[in-house]
Motif scaffolding. Sequence first.
Motif, short mmCIF file in Angstrom:
data_model
loop_
_atom_site.label_atom_id
_atom_site.label_comp_id
_atom_site.label_asym_id
_atom_site.label_seq_id
_atom_site.Cartn_x
_atom_site.Cartn_y
_atom_site.Cartn_z
N SER A 1 -0.45 -15.28 -1.83
CA SER A 1 0.39 -14.86 -2.93
C SER A 1 -0.28 -13.71 -3.67
CB SER A 1 0.64 -16.02 -3.90
OG SER A 1 1.35 -15.56 -5.04
N ARG B 1 3.91 -22.46 -6.91
CA ARG B 1 4.11 -22.63 -5.47
C ARG B 1 5.60 -22.52 -5.17
NH1 ARG B 1 1.16 -27.98 -3.49
NH2 ARG B 1 1.74 -27.04 -1.49
N HIS B 2 5.92 -21.76 -4.14
CA HIS B 2 7.33 -21.53 -3.80
C HIS B 2 7.51 -21.59 -2.29
CE1 HIS B 2 8.29 -20.24 -7.91
NE2 HIS B 2 7.08 -19.70 -7.89
N ARG B 3 8.57 -22.25 -1.89
CA ARG B 3 8.91 -22.35 -0.48
C ARG B 3 10.39 -22.10 -0.31
NH1 ARG B 3 5.61 -27.87 1.16
NH2 ARG B 3 3.69 -26.87 1.86
N THR C 1 12.99 -16.99 -3.35
CA THR C 1 12.18 -16.76 -4.55
C THR C 1 12.41 -15.34 -5.06
OG1 THR C 1 10.50 -18.28 -3.71
CG2 THR C 1 9.83 -16.78 -5.48
N LYS D 1 7.16 -22.89 5.37
CA LYS D 1 5.81 -22.85 4.83
C LYS D 1 5.72 -21.84 3.69
CE LYS D 1 3.47 -24.32 9.07
NZ LYS D 1 2.51 -23.98 10.14
N GLU D 2 4.70 -22.03 2.87
CA GLU D 2 4.44 -21.06 1.81
C GLU D 2 3.93 -19.75 2.43
OE1 GLU D 2 1.93 -22.53 -1.31
OE2 GLU D 2 2.69 -24.56 -1.08
#
Length: 485
Positions: free
Chosen positions: A351, A359-361, A379, A346-347
């Motif tokens: 942030s 958006r990064h996962r 990330t 999940k994210e």
Amino acid sequence: MVSRVIPVDPFDLVIFGGTGDLARRKILPGLFRRFCAGQMTRDSRIIGAARGDMDETAYRDMVREAIAEFGPSRSEACAVEDFLSCLGYVSVDARGDDGWCDLKSALREEEGIVRAFYFSVGPSPLKKLAERLRQHGLAHDEVRIVVEKPFGHNLASARALNEELARHFDESQIYRIDHYLGKETVQNLMAVRFGNMLFEPLWNAQYVDHIQITVAETVGVSGRGSYYDKSGAMRDMVQNHLMQLLCLIAMEPPARFDPDAVRDEKLKVIRALDPVDPDQIVRGQYTSDGAMASYREDVENAASKTESFIALKCYISNWRWANTPFYLRTGKRLSDRASEIAVVFKETPHSIFGIDSGRHRNVLSIRLQPNEGMTLGVTIKEPGPGGMRLVDVPLDMTFAEALGPDAEEAADAYERLIMDVIRGNQTLFMRGDEVEAAWAWTDPLIEGWERRGDSPKPYDAGSAGPDDAAFLINRDGRRWRRIKS
């Protein structure tokens, strides 16, 4: 890194179907590699058994050619000849009585010699082979038998096959082989999950958004048409290969690394699988791209409704995975050959870098083929001035790069599993109740689309599959990972 090879006990291995394609391409070259590695000792014996009238010299010549074509790229002539000296051949009629006395006389009765029979044949001769082994006194209580898939065509046939084998052998003697479970990466999955504190606390619905399991093939079904058109992707791949991968990724930690402890946990996963609604299943069938034939041409059935591709979304109703979707897909004639399990986390809940950071996962990609290995996407800040720009980079553990040449020479799936048979280790083999549970989940899905008369969606050969498969996951706000070799 130098790998440590522990020799197995001396054995007599009889390969029924010893002149067949599987024996030539996989079993015999694999045993030769184990011989070269020192794992198969020189006092072990391999006996090919088939209906063909062939003498020992002709059989050894056939195996020599198989090793040249499918064996290691560099084979010392002396090693090949030493290996061939361990081989024998007996002409045996599986449905009659011819050759069984010759086979019995070829086997050793010495203490400490493991005896195993590999049924490298289709399902129809299995009953007769099991009967003949008992009838002719070849199967004592320590004998092991190896049974190839398919393990039945549905629940009823799988149950009948299990009952037939149980008349002659104890469950502890039966090794139902699925070569996917012998892959190095599949076994490493258990090591990564249960040997690293880093992952196991996060391996649940609280942190995992979804899981994708993909087995994509570029080949069609030409040459297997008569079998495949009665089977389809669901029976041929999902019910066994993908189901096993799903179990390993989703199961609870067993109390110990023990065959029945591991298989008990896998069985719990299958029994916790929810039924799948029809709108959560996409079936496809490849069409001709001009250069290659269509599926219907390959199987010579212009009205076939058998799927060469399937994608589905399923859930496991237990505390660990409640409401976490598992997306499975497999197909023929796709753009690339690749097998991957992707654990998509999940994210972050919030942030601190603002909307411009994107958006990064984190994604743990477990590659089964080609280039076996694992990649963890993390990330980081993109190097250079200009503010806090985030970028995803892979922490790559490709086995051939991380572990050196030993990884490239590691045993392939078949040879590893055969050595497990000789050791008497059933951890990576399916138990009878596990097979039946898989069919009990699969059968209603197949019966549903057959009852409705559903036709598979056409898709272009060389593509990623039918468009509906993309919609299956896109409507949940997710995307399939790109198929790439």
